[in-house]
Design an enzyme around this catalytic site. Sequence first.
Site, short mmCIF file in Angstrom:
data_model
loop_
_atom_site.label_atom_id
_atom_site.label_comp_id
_atom_site.label_asym_id
_atom_site.label_seq_id
_atom_site.Cartn_x
_atom_site.Cartn_y
_atom_site.Cartn_z
N SER A 1 0.83 -1.21 0.00
CA SER A 1 0.00 0.00 0.00
C SER A 1 0.86 1.26 0.00
O SER A 1 0.46 2.27 -0.58
CB SER A 1 -0.96 0.00 1.20
OG SER A 1 -0.26 -0.05 2.42
N GLU A 2 2.04 1.20 0.64
CA GLU A 2 2.94 2.36 0.59
C GLU A 2 4.40 1.91 0.56
O GLU A 2 4.77 0.92 1.20
CB GLU A 2 2.76 3.27 1.81
CG GLU A 2 1.38 3.85 1.99
CD GLU A 2 1.00 4.90 0.97
OE1 GLU A 2 1.91 5.41 0.26
OE2 GLU A 2 -0.19 5.23 0.90
N THR A 3 5.20 2.66 -0.19
CA THR A 3 6.66 2.58 -0.11
C THR A 3 7.15 3.97 0.28
O THR A 3 6.77 4.97 -0.33
CB THR A 3 7.28 2.15 -1.44
OG1 THR A 3 6.84 0.83 -1.77
CG2 THR A 3 8.80 2.17 -1.35
#
Length: 271
Positions: free
Chosen positions: A46-48
């Site tokens: 969902s996030e980096t």
Amino acid sequence: MPTLPLYQVDAFTNRAFAGNPAAVCPLEAPIPDALMQDIANENNLSETAFFHRQGDAFSLRWFTPTVEVELCGHATLASAYVIMTALEPARTEVAFRTKSGTLTVTREKLDAKGSDLFVMDFPARPAQPAPELAAPIEAALGLRPVELARAGMVVLAVLETAEDVRRMEPDFGAIARLGVTVCITAPADAKLPGVDFVSRYFAPAHGIPEDPVTGSSFCTLAPYWAERLGKPALRARQVSARGGDIRCEARGDRVLIAGQAQLVITGTLSY
């Protein structure tokens, strides 16, 4: 072949394979936006998060597999965890310069076993009533919220019971067509003693049908529940399949959002 260090951290949990996984890439210097987006797409989380040192603080940016976002809680927690445990373990505080201003994170001992709590200081984003969204949100969720409000692109849909939140099977296509993200919430029940409220979060327009644990949503949830329950400090559970535990506190125009984290992967990214 260029390489970057890569960490994967499960945020808002004290055990592996729960909470919300974030990839964290420490940088020596900025890299092109397109490369960060490609790396985030490759990680498919969902996030980096990408950070590099900037004076006495760190520049921090967050990417979903498809877009850059202006604020992310779990990847901020994960980045602070990497800095204060793997890179500079003597640190107990870190400041991040972001598109949402300067965000500070402090590390606190939670119990005698050595667990650490990472406390993030974020901007409050109280929601305002949004009656114009009643019909499309009801259609997307399959039930009528008790209350409906909006904070920017986040729609807050308050449901009657925690079980309504657990059982929700939204129409992701309908939510995506609205171009908003939807946070559903309700009071906690007897299944979660000591917890004040529950939530889930849907962001299909950002390439994330359901986010496991959404730190930034508590910028809106904390002010709402603090006012409704008459107390500023709250405990929450995001009741996604992975689940996560959050402590939050409304402090006027700021919100404290706290959780634990667990390192699950370290490695090297080649490109």
